[in-house]
Design a protein around this motif. Structure first.
Motif, mmCIF file in Angstrom:
data_model
loop_
_atom_site.group_PDB
_atom_site.id
_atom_site.type_symbol
_atom_site.label_atom_id
_atom_site.label_comp_id
_atom_site.label_asym_id
_atom_site.label_seq_id
_atom_site.Cartn_x
_atom_site.Cartn_y
_atom_site.Cartn_z
ATOM 1 N N GLN A 6 -36.256 32.837 -36.775
ATOM 2 C CA GLN A 6 -36.018 31.649 -36.352
ATOM 3 C C GLN A 6 -36.766 30.985 -34.928
ATOM 4 O O GLN A 6 -36.926 31.860 -34.088
ATOM 5 C CB GLN A 6 -34.604 31.405 -35.862
ATOM 6 C CG GLN A 6 -33.610 31.630 -37.137
ATOM 7 C CD GLN A 6 -32.165 31.620 -36.967
ATOM 8 O OE1 GLN A 6 -31.421 32.309 -37.254
ATOM 9 N NE2 GLN A 6 -31.799 30.256 -36.034
ATOM 10 N N CYS A 23 -37.020 27.714 -39.296
ATOM 11 C CA CYS A 23 -36.580 28.996 -40.104
ATOM 12 C C CYS A 23 -37.711 29.397 -41.027
ATOM 13 O O CYS A 23 -37.988 28.514 -42.033
ATOM 14 C CB CYS A 23 -35.256 28.902 -40.483
ATOM 15 S SG CYS A 23 -34.592 30.677 -41.588
ATOM 16 N N TRP A 34 -28.134 27.173 -43.341
ATOM 17 C CA TRP A 34 -28.050 27.213 -41.641
ATOM 18 C C TRP A 34 -26.521 27.215 -41.615
ATOM 19 O O TRP A 34 -25.815 26.269 -42.179
ATOM 20 C CB TRP A 34 -28.692 25.780 -41.210
ATOM 21 C CG TRP A 34 -30.160 25.554 -41.206
ATOM 22 C CD1 TRP A 34 -31.079 25.209 -41.856
ATOM 23 C CD2 TRP A 34 -30.910 26.496 -40.082
ATOM 24 N NE1 TRP A 34 -32.234 25.324 -41.255
ATOM 25 C CE2 TRP A 34 -32.062 26.097 -40.231
ATOM 26 C CE3 TRP A 34 -30.249 26.970 -38.750
ATOM 27 C CZ2 TRP A 34 -33.350 26.722 -39.035
ATOM 28 C CZ3 TRP A 34 -31.114 27.454 -37.855
ATOM 29 C CH2 TRP A 34 -32.480 27.352 -38.088
ATOM 30 N N LEU A 76 -33.777 22.633 -39.749
ATOM 31 C CA LEU A 76 -32.475 22.014 -39.238
ATOM 32 C C LEU A 76 -32.855 21.087 -38.131
ATOM 33 O O LEU A 76 -33.373 21.341 -37.136
ATOM 34 C CB LEU A 76 -31.516 22.875 -38.826
ATOM 35 C CG LEU A 76 -30.376 22.313 -38.338
ATOM 36 C CD1 LEU A 76 -29.556 21.672 -39.522
ATOM 37 C CD2 LEU A 76 -29.260 23.102 -37.557
ATOM 38 N N TYR A 89 -27.073 28.921 -33.566
ATOM 39 C CA TYR A 89 -27.400 28.345 -34.835
ATOM 40 C C TYR A 89 -28.150 29.649 -35.536
ATOM 41 O O TYR A 89 -29.021 30.282 -35.014
ATOM 42 C CB TYR A 89 -28.296 27.041 -34.841
ATOM 43 C CG TYR A 89 -27.728 26.063 -34.374
ATOM 44 C CD1 TYR A 89 -27.406 25.893 -33.190
ATOM 45 C CD2 TYR A 89 -27.147 25.231 -35.289
ATOM 46 C CE1 TYR A 89 -26.808 24.569 -32.789
ATOM 47 C CE2 TYR A 89 -26.470 24.001 -34.907
ATOM 48 C CZ TYR A 89 -26.163 23.595 -33.651
ATOM 49 O OH TYR A 89 -25.746 22.659 -33.234
ATOM 50 N N CYS A 91 -29.901 30.869 -39.400
ATOM 51 C CA CYS A 91 -30.576 30.676 -40.479
ATOM 52 C C CYS A 91 -30.213 31.986 -41.351
ATOM 53 O O CYS A 91 -30.305 33.082 -40.819
ATOM 54 C CB CYS A 91 -32.161 30.500 -40.489
ATOM 55 S SG CYS A 91 -32.792 30.179 -41.919
#
Lengths: 113, 114
Positions: A6, A23, A34, A76, A89, A91
């Motif tokens: 990421q 990602c 995600w 994203l 966040y 992935c």
């Protein structure tokens, strides 16, 4: 999991800015996801994709969009970031076969001021 | 509504003893359950899973027990080691066509002390 990468790992930005989190994976998996994690909460699914032509909304897709550029890449975007999108966040990827565990990247810590 | 619940936010266990992490769920359609371990600044790592057709699955020091009637699962770590100190997430999935969306609990922070 080094096979799921990421970028960036950390990002601080201002309200209203457009942000893209990227990602990429070398596992050869078809499925990509995600997630978002807030303090004290579990991971919540934002979007998922089963192949390049497939995009699906998760539990909390409002304010986000995604792009599956290739089997190995899933990005994203936050079109206009707001402070309550400050979160961690993740992935993840998984194999096509059902009930295969998901493999996670190391996360992107996003702060929106 | 939290479909997967981990009611203990933290657990402290002495090295060598058993650690028991608990997870409750409300959706009777869940048919597959997983445990993930997460260290700081890293992503969750898959630990062990169990299908709803089983009531126990063992992998080395880790055993997951599933009680479908009680909608409860637990992760046992024996013996506990300092390297097991991490946040543990329970997750569940239900068959919805071709999807395999995971619903995560809020996590339990395990600390194993010497």
């Amino acid at each position: 999991d080094a096979d799921v990468t990421q970028t960036p790992r950390n990002r601080i930005t201002k309200t209203g800015k457009r942000i893209m989190l990227e990602c990429s994976q070398t596992k050869g998996h078809d499925r990509m996801y995600w997630y978002r994690q807030d303090p004290g909460l579990g991971l919540q699914l934002i979007y998922y994709s089963f192949d390049v032509k497939d995009i699906n909304k998760g539990e909390i897709s409002d304010g986000y969009s995604v792009s599956r550029q290739a089997q190995a890449k899933f990005s994203l975007s936050l079109e206009s970031a707001i402070p309550n999108q400050t979160a961690l966040y993740f992935c993840a990827t998984s194999d096509l076969n059902s009930n295969q565990p998901q493999h996670f990247g190391d996360g992107t810590r996003l702060s929106i001021l | 509504d939290q479909q997967v619940k981990q009611n203990s936010p933290s657990l402290s266990v002495q090295e060598g003893r058993i650690s028991i992490l608990n997870c409750d769920y409300t959706n009777s359609m869940f048919d597959y359950f997983l445990w993930y371990k997460k260290y700081p600044a890293e992503g969750p790592t898959f630990l062990i899973s169990i299908s709803s057709i089983k009531d126990k699955n063992e992998d080395g020091r880790f055993t997951v027990f599933l009680n479908k009637s009680a909608k409860h699962l637990s992760l046992h770590i024996v013996p506990s080691q300092p390297g097991d100190s991490a946040v543990y997430f329970c997750a569940a999935s239900a068959p919805e066509g071709n999807t395999d969306k995971l619903i995560f609990g809020t996590g339990t922070r395990l600390q194993v002390f010497p």
